[in-house]
Design an enzyme around this catalytic site. Structure first.
Site, PDB file in Angstrom:
ATOM      1  N   ARG A   1      22.465  71.163  42.167  1.00 56.63           N
ATOM      2  CA  ARG A   1      21.836  69.859  41.924  1.00 56.63           C
ATOM      3  C   ARG A   1      21.988  68.997  43.175  1.00 56.63           C
ATOM      4  O   ARG A   1      23.109  68.716  43.594  1.00 56.63           O
ATOM      5  CB  ARG A   1      22.510  69.174  40.741  1.00 56.63           C
TER       6      ARG A   1
ATOM      7  N   HIS B   1      28.015  70.229  40.507  1.00 58.31           N
ATOM      8  CA  HIS B   1      26.748  70.944  40.673  1.00 58.31           C
ATOM      9  C   HIS B   1      26.235  70.869  42.106  1.00 58.31           C
ATOM     10  O   HIS B   1      25.572  71.788  42.587  1.00 58.31           O
ATOM     11  CB  HIS B   1      25.685  70.348  39.743  1.00 58.31           C
TER      12      HIS B   1
ATOM     13  N   ASP C   1      25.105  75.072  34.204  1.00 61.50           N
ATOM     14  CA  ASP C   1      24.959  74.709  32.792  1.00 61.50           C
ATOM     15  C   ASP C   1      24.094  75.790  32.165  1.00 61.50           C
ATOM     16  O   ASP C   1      22.975  76.030  32.631  1.00 61.50           O
ATOM     17  CB  ASP C   1      24.272  73.348  32.640  1.00 61.50           C
TER      18      ASP C   1
ATOM     19  N   GLU D   1      32.152  69.845  27.623  1.00 61.74           N
ATOM     20  CA  GLU D   1      30.788  70.385  27.490  1.00 61.74           C
ATOM     21  C   GLU D   1      30.844  71.901  27.336  1.00 61.74           C
ATOM     22  O   GLU D   1      31.312  72.602  28.251  1.00 61.74           O
ATOM     23  CB  GLU D   1      29.951  70.018  28.722  1.00 61.74           C
TER      24      GLU D   1
ATOM     25  N   HIS E   1      29.080  74.046  30.402  1.00 63.68           N
ATOM     26  CA  HIS E   1      29.364  73.742  31.812  1.00 63.68           C
ATOM     27  C   HIS E   1      30.506  74.611  32.346  1.00 63.68           C
ATOM     28  O   HIS E   1      31.615  74.597  31.817  1.00 63.68           O
ATOM     29  CB  HIS E   1      29.738  72.247  31.903  1.00 63.68           C
TER      30      HIS E   1
END
Length: 222
Positions: free
Chosen positions: A91, A136, A143, A201, A204
């Site tokens: 990301r 990320h 994810d 999460e 993740h």
């Protein structure tokens, strides 16, 4: 002559549609094209409700070490008729900055009902759902979920991807036995390849020996 023309066209199309990645990064499809993906931040189907800065294509980019580890997991899952499905991988920092900018506009709650129905938007920073830095951006965090290859459907994990709430904590109790088993299957296969889970999460995971532990990248996903 035809073969020569086709080869030239292939070279042209590859250079046109791909980019020169940062050293150490790779397209996951070049390692294992059977792994499914749905980059949510390339679409409107995410907690902001619009495509996120830096997402120019629905392609998964990761560090080479991470991609190779996912290939091993995929090989095992396919024996059970299952497959990994990636929601997000590398990301760019500009995307993280987009999240931060959005979080400060408290009246922009387009996707509240789907992603954070019980949480005031003003709490997203305080509770750690939005931050100015993300693992990320180092390229070794993913994810993901598991799908049934035959049906193409995601296994029921008890909460949607990117849902902001306790329901997304990996060991949340108020979900069904099947949902717990599905979460534990994902966790088990990821742990077996040295991925570290995140406590809040279920989707993740970060490669434990990530190569760029202190570096954050900002090239586009394209």
């Amino acid at each position: 002559m035809i073969k020569k023309i086709c080869f030239i066209l292939l070279l042209y199309s590859t250079s046109y549609f791909s980019q020169d990645l940062a050293k150490g990064f790779i397209y996951l499809s070049d390692i294992d094209s059977s792994i499914q993906s749905e980059l949510r931040y390339y679409s409107n189907n995410n907690f902001i409700g619009k495509p996120i800065d830096g997402y120019k294509n629905d392609c998964v980019i990761l560090t080479k070490q991470t991609a190779l580890a996912l290939k091993k997991i995929q090989t095992e899952l396919k024996k059970q008729g299952l497959s990994l499905k990636i929601f997000d991988a590398y990301r760019p920092q500009k995307a993280v900055d987009h999240f931060v900018k959005w979080a400060k506009v408290l009246n922009d709650t387009l996707m509240k009902k789907e992603y954070y129905p019980s949480l005031p938007k003003s709490e997203l920073f305080k509770q750690g759902y939005i931050a100015s830095k993300s693992g990320h951006t180092r390229g070794s965090t993913v994810d993901l979920t598991i799908i049934n290859i035959k049906t193409g459907k995601e296994l029921d994990m008890g909460s949607p991807y990117d849902f902001f709430g306790v329901q997304s904590h990996p060991f949340h109790e108020n979900i069904s036995k099947t949902q717990k088993e599905n979460r534990m299957l994902l966790r088990k296969v990821m742990l077996a390849q040295n991925f570290i889970p995140y406590k809040n999460e279920w989707w993740h995971f970060t490669l434990s020996n990530e190569p760029f532990r202190n570096q954050y990248f900002n090239f586009n996903i394209e």
